[in-house]
Motif scaffolding. Structure first.
Motif, mmCIF file in Angstrom:
data_model
loop_
_atom_site.group_PDB
_atom_site.id
_atom_site.type_symbol
_atom_site.label_atom_id
_atom_site.label_comp_id
_atom_site.label_asym_id
_atom_site.label_seq_id
_atom_site.Cartn_x
_atom_site.Cartn_y
_atom_site.Cartn_z
ATOM 1 N N MET A 1 0.831 -1.174 0.000
ATOM 2 C CA MET A 1 0.000 0.000 0.000
ATOM 3 C C MET A 1 0.882 1.246 0.000
ATOM 4 O O MET A 1 1.864 1.325 0.725
ATOM 5 N N ARG A 2 0.530 2.221 -0.837
ATOM 6 C CA ARG A 2 1.325 3.432 -0.953
ATOM 7 C C ARG A 2 1.041 4.371 0.211
ATOM 8 O O ARG A 2 -0.068 4.452 0.722
ATOM 9 N N SER A 3 2.064 5.123 0.567
ATOM 10 C CA SER A 3 1.879 6.106 1.632
ATOM 11 C C SER A 3 1.025 7.259 1.114
ATOM 12 O O SER A 3 0.871 7.462 -0.091
ATOM 13 N N LYS A 4 0.493 8.039 2.031
ATOM 14 C CA LYS A 4 -0.338 9.181 1.648
ATOM 15 C C LYS A 4 0.484 10.211 0.875
ATOM 16 O O LYS A 4 -0.004 10.839 -0.055
ATOM 17 N N VAL A 5 1.745 10.368 1.245
ATOM 18 C CA VAL A 5 2.621 11.313 0.548
ATOM 19 C C VAL A 5 2.829 10.858 -0.900
ATOM 20 O O VAL A 5 2.722 11.653 -1.829
ATOM 21 N N ALA A 6 3.107 9.574 -1.082
ATOM 22 C CA ALA A 6 3.301 9.049 -2.431
ATOM 23 C C ALA A 6 2.024 9.193 -3.245
ATOM 24 O O ALA A 6 2.079 9.541 -4.439
ATOM 25 N N GLN A 7 0.885 8.929 -2.648
ATOM 26 C CA GLN A 7 -0.389 9.072 -3.347
ATOM 27 C C GLN A 7 -0.634 10.517 -3.744
ATOM 28 O O GLN A 7 -1.118 10.789 -4.848
#
Length: 134
Positions: A1-7
């Motif tokens: 799962m991608r981090s919120k920053v990456a998203q």
């Protein structure tokens, strides 16, 4: 799962940048594939193209913005297609409808080619690829 920053970063990345990155990666993979098939190194390609090995290395490490001229030169030196621009041809079906087929340039056999096509009746509301000629 991608981090919120990456998203967030991905969401803010322009589509043009995503397309550029995908296309550049495809070109680099194709050139490396051709070098491997021909048992050539980047140094061999540099010598063949009368370039410095460091310049070829930049091309294949994402530090170069390819021009059509540089891509054409690579294709000429490697003797293989790097980028293939498909063409769409319209065809008429037995029921009178017009459909489109994607046709890719065949660089292997430049003589007239025979194509055997099997048509299948599509299920309602589904998309069936008619042909993909390569």
């Amino acid at each position: 799962m991608r981090s919120k920053v990456a998203q967030m970063i991905l969401a803010e990345t322009p589509e043009e940048t995503r397309v550029f990155a995908r296309m550049y990666a495809d070109i680099v993979v194709r050139v490396n594939q051709l070098l491997k098939e021909k048992s050539m190194s980047q140094k061999d390609l540099a010598e063949q193209m009368q370039k410095r090995p460091s310049e070829i290395n930049k091309w294949l490490n994402g530090e170069h913005n390819f021009t059509l001229k540089s891509l054409a030169r690579l294709e000429a030196e490697l003797g293989e297609t790097i980028i293939n621009v498909p063409k769409r041809k319209s065809i008429s079906t037995h029921d009178g409808a017009t459909r489109y087929v994607t046709v890719h340039h065949n660089t292997v056999n430049t003589h007239a080619s025979e194509f055997i096509t099997t048509w299948k009746k599509a299920k309602p509301k589904t998309k069936t690829q008619l042909a993909n000629v390569s």
